[in-house]
Every structure is written in C-alpha cells, then in structure tokens.
Write a protein that holds these residues in place. Sequence first.
Motif, PDB file in Angstrom:
ATOM      1  N   GLU A 181       0.814  -1.212   0.000  1.00 39.60           N
ATOM      2  CA  GLU A 181       0.000   0.000   0.000  1.00 39.60           C
ATOM      3  C   GLU A 181       0.853   1.270   0.000  1.00 39.60           C
ATOM      4  OE1 GLU A 181      -3.118  -0.046   2.896  1.00 39.60           O
ATOM      5  OE2 GLU A 181      -3.993  -1.895   2.108  1.00 39.60           O
ATOM      6  N   GLY A 182       1.902   1.265  -0.827  1.00 39.85           N
ATOM      7  CA  GLY A 182       2.743   2.448  -0.984  1.00 39.85           C
ATOM      8  C   GLY A 182       3.689   2.710   0.166  1.00 39.85           C
ATOM      9  N   GLN A 183       3.929   1.701   1.011  1.00 35.55           N
ATOM     10  CA  GLN A 183       4.798   1.876   2.179  1.00 35.55           C
ATOM     11  C   GLN A 183       6.078   1.053   2.055  1.00 35.55           C
ATOM     12  OE1 GLN A 183       2.723   2.001   6.089  1.00 35.55           O
ATOM     13  NE2 GLN A 183       0.870   1.597   4.912  1.00 35.55           N
ATOM     14  N   GLY A 184       6.711   1.126   0.918  1.00 38.58           N
ATOM     15  CA  GLY A 184       8.016   0.502   0.733  1.00 38.58           C
ATOM     16  C   GLY A 184       7.991  -0.856   0.085  1.00 38.58           C
ATOM     17  N   GLY A 185       7.004  -1.660   0.344  1.00 38.04           N
ATOM     18  CA  GLY A 185       6.927  -3.006  -0.220  1.00 38.04           C
ATOM     19  C   GLY A 185       6.021  -3.870   0.625  1.00 38.04           C
ATOM     20  N   ARG A 186       5.797  -5.088   0.198  1.00 41.23           N
ATOM     21  CA  ARG A 186       4.898  -5.980   0.922  1.00 41.23           C
ATOM     22  C   ARG A 186       5.686  -6.916   1.829  1.00 41.23           C
ATOM     23  NH1 ARG A 186       2.951  -9.725  -4.223  1.00 41.23           N
ATOM     24  NH2 ARG A 186       4.987 -10.687  -4.625  1.00 41.23           N
ATOM     25  N   ASN A 187       5.000  -7.451   2.828  1.00 40.87           N
ATOM     26  CA  ASN A 187       5.556  -8.477   3.704  1.00 40.87           C
ATOM     27  C   ASN A 187       5.032  -9.841   3.271  1.00 40.87           C
ATOM     28  OD1 ASN A 187       6.626  -6.350   5.133  1.00 40.87           O
ATOM     29  ND2 ASN A 187       5.182  -6.499   6.831  1.00 40.87           N
ATOM     30  N   MET A 188       5.872 -10.866   3.399  1.00 42.22           N
ATOM     31  CA  MET A 188       5.456 -12.221   3.042  1.00 42.22           C
ATOM     32  C   MET A 188       6.000 -13.214   4.069  1.00 42.22           C
ATOM     33  SD  MET A 188       5.943 -12.398  -1.113  1.00 42.22           S
ATOM     34  CE  MET A 188       7.704 -12.094  -1.012  1.00 42.22           C
ATOM     35  N   ALA A 189       5.266 -14.300   4.280  1.00 38.20           N
ATOM     36  CA  ALA A 189       5.718 -15.350   5.192  1.00 38.20           C
ATOM     37  C   ALA A 189       5.068 -16.667   4.820  1.00 38.20           C
ATOM     38  CB  ALA A 189       5.389 -14.990   6.639  1.00 38.20           C
ATOM     39  N   ALA A 190       5.743 -17.752   5.167  1.00 39.21           N
ATOM     40  CA  ALA A 190       5.201 -19.098   5.005  1.00 39.21           C
ATOM     41  C   ALA A 190       5.692 -19.934   6.169  1.00 39.21           C
ATOM     42  CB  ALA A 190       5.649 -19.708   3.685  1.00 39.21           C
ATOM     43  N   SER A 191       4.868 -20.878   6.605  1.00 42.96           N
ATOM     44  CA  SER A 191       5.263 -21.689   7.754  1.00 42.96           C
ATOM     45  C   SER A 191       4.648 -23.077   7.661  1.00 42.96           C
ATOM     46  CB  SER A 191       4.828 -21.025   9.061  1.00 42.96           C
ATOM     47  OG  SER A 191       3.420 -21.032   9.186  1.00 42.96           O
ATOM     48  N   GLY A 192       5.297 -24.006   8.372  1.00 43.32           N
ATOM     49  CA  GLY A 192       4.769 -25.346   8.549  1.00 43.32           C
ATOM     50  C   GLY A 192       4.949 -25.760   9.995  1.00 43.32           C
ATOM     51  N   LYS A 209       9.323  -5.898   4.108  1.00 46.23           N
ATOM     52  CA  LYS A 209       9.727  -4.764   3.285  1.00 46.23           C
ATOM     53  C   LYS A 209       8.805  -3.565   3.461  1.00 46.23           C
ATOM     54  CE  LYS A 209      11.968  -7.549  -0.291  1.00 46.23           C
ATOM     55  NZ  LYS A 209      12.059  -7.869  -1.745  1.00 46.23           N
ATOM     56  N   LYS A 210       7.718  -3.777   4.193  1.00 47.96           N
ATOM     57  CA  LYS A 210       6.742  -2.718   4.402  1.00 47.96           C
ATOM     58  C   LYS A 210       7.167  -1.835   5.561  1.00 47.96           C
ATOM     59  CE  LYS A 210       1.782  -2.078   5.184  1.00 47.96           C
ATOM     60  NZ  LYS A 210       0.485  -2.761   5.301  1.00 47.96           N
ATOM     61  N   ASP A 211       7.254  -0.520   5.338  1.00 53.21           N
ATOM     62  CA  ASP A 211       7.686   0.400   6.392  1.00 53.21           C
ATOM     63  C   ASP A 211       6.698   0.452   7.536  1.00 53.21           C
ATOM     64  OD1 ASP A 211       9.991   0.985   5.086  1.00 53.21           O
ATOM     65  OD2 ASP A 211       9.297   2.857   4.215  1.00 53.21           O
ATOM     66  N   GLY A 212       5.425   0.619   7.238  1.00 49.34           N
ATOM     67  CA  GLY A 212       4.391   0.606   8.267  1.00 49.34           C
ATOM     68  C   GLY A 212       4.361   1.808   9.168  1.00 49.34           C
ATOM     69  N   GLY A 213       5.057   2.882   8.813  1.00 53.12           N
ATOM     70  CA  GLY A 213       5.036   4.076   9.651  1.00 53.12           C
ATOM     71  C   GLY A 213       5.866   5.189   9.050  1.00 53.12           C
ATOM     72  N   ALA A 214       5.938   6.301   9.779  1.00 54.26           N
ATOM     73  CA  ALA A 214       6.674   7.456   9.282  1.00 54.26           C
ATOM     74  C   ALA A 214       8.176   7.199   9.264  1.00 54.26           C
ATOM     75  CB  ALA A 214       6.365   8.681  10.148  1.00 54.26           C
ATOM     76  N   THR A 215       8.697   6.419  10.224  1.00 54.11           N
ATOM     77  CA  THR A 215      10.118   6.109  10.281  1.00 54.11           C
ATOM     78  C   THR A 215      10.404   4.895   9.397  1.00 54.11           C
ATOM     79  OG1 THR A 215      10.234   6.918  12.552  1.00 54.11           O
ATOM     80  CG2 THR A 215      12.045   5.535  11.784  1.00 54.11           C
TER      81      THR A 215
END
Length: 326
Positions: A181-192, A209-215
Amino acid sequence: MNKKTLLAALLACTAGPALAQSSVTAYGLIDLSVGSSKAAGSTVTIKSADSGKMSTSYFGFRGVEDLGGGLAATFNLEGFLRADIGASGRSNTDNYWARAANVGLTSKEWGSIRLGRNTTTLFLATINFNAFGDSFGYSPSVRHIFTSNTVTGDSGWSDSVLYTTPNMGGFTASAFVAAGEGQGGRNMAASGTYVNGPFGAALVYQEVKKDGGATPVDDTTVWSANGSYDFGVVKLFAQYADASNDTKKIDYKIYEAGVAIPVGLGKVLAQYGQIKPSAGAGRKTWTVGYDYFLSKRTDVYAMAMSDKIAGLAGGNSFSVGMRHRF
C-alpha cells in the motif's frame, strides 16, 4: 394453551436454531507485577509496577457464525492493554485494535482465510516453542527476535491475508502476505507446524519490506526453526533463527534453549539465548523463574533475568506478579 403462550413457544422454537448458529465471546488477560530492572548498558535501576512482563495484557472479542455445509464466518477484535496505568495499547503509538482485527471464513475441509490485521506466523512459532511463551519482559527468544533490532516488522501485520490449511494428522501450513500500500513493499511469510503427542516443530520463513510508519524500517529476511519435546518430567525447547538485515547487510545467528520442569502445581522455567551478529555486539540472556497456578485461569510468578551485550555493563531484572485470564 392461550394465544400468548402459543406465540411465545413458537418464537422460542424459531429463535433457538438461530442462536445456536452464531456466538460472540469476550475474553482477555491481565498481567501485573512489581520488580526492578536495569537494562544492559545502563547504570540506572528502575523499581516499578508493570503490566505485561510475562504476557502482554489484552482484551478481545471473537465471533463465529455457522453458514452451513461445514463453513463458518469468523471475526476477531483484540486490543492491547497497559493495566498499570489503565491505558490501551502497548504504547501511545498503538492503534486501538493493534493485537488483531480481522474477518474470515473457515472450513474443516480446506482450512481458513483471514483478512485484516493478523498475528504473524513468526511470532506464533517463537512463543510456542520457548519456555517463557509470549513474555516480552523475560523470554530471551522474544527479546532477541523482536526487540533486539534483528528482525523488523511487528508481531502483527496490518492489511494482510492469512491462509492456514486444515490440520492433517498434526501438520498445518500457512501462507501470509501484507499488502505494501505504498509503504516501501509488501511483507510475506510461510510456515509449517507439526504437533503430535509430546513432539512439536515449526519452520518459518519471513520477509519484511513494508515500512508501516513514518520512520523507515529496514528490510529483513528470517528463517526460524523451532522444536520441543515433552518427557513428562521435563519439557525441552530449542530454537534457531537466521535473520538478515538486507538494508544494513548484517546477518544475525540466534540460538535459544529452554526447559520447563513441573514442580507441585507450577513449573520451574529456564531459558538461555544468544545473538551472534556478523557485525556489532553479541548478546547473551539468561532467565529463570517459577510459575505457580492457583487455578486454570490464574497464576503467580517470580522471574529473574541476566542480559548482557558485549562491551556494555550487564543488565538484571526481577519481577513477582500475577496473571488472570477471563
């Protein structure tokens, strides 16, 4: 039977199935303690009353509606709580429903999917396979992975979609993505995860990769392997994580080992962990304590921790406290 009695009986008959098809549950946990703490590298010892040393206090609501054919709709709304001061959130920067806010569908045949803010699979594996669970105050595992600048991203991801398979003989898998959503990139994860009898294990891969904030937040990649075995007289825990800060080009090797020993109506807990970075100071943390259950919902505890960062003065903490679940 008069008309009013007949009408009441008919309404009760028609309302019963509808009420049985859906439910909403209120729940939560309050953790309060008193103690003293001195952070690694600090010369100041702080005596305080604290919320969330063993488990972050929270409250929540969950709902389930039976849609028929084995399909159900779900929702979760959960907020953190600072019970020592009567404030919401873990800090003043938290959103009100920072722990969870999602809606989804679930089926025994194909699993579940949840949209919104979801707890990360890395956090769940970390807390499920160490002796101190979700303790930000005393778990070396949680401290090293989530509060030592090794892995970025919160314990929950906003704007996310989480898919979890049905339980297949003790094994479940998940796929997790949080839109950028325009905040640097997306986050991804996979688990078992595999849990069967006394043995449990989990493998997690995560990219942030998502910033998620002003910093701006550094991009990080982490692999995490976790295991436990319950012998009855003692339960053993082991964890390994390889976390790479892709922005600063630093790699962190994280090793954790712990035990939980039943004693009386409680457990003696002990955990050791260390961080070995490719650059910068290493960290070693010991925690020992006793957790005594007054009931299934209420326990009291005493914990002590030694936390050392290479080249700095050691830190020490001690707490006695109580948790109540409702």
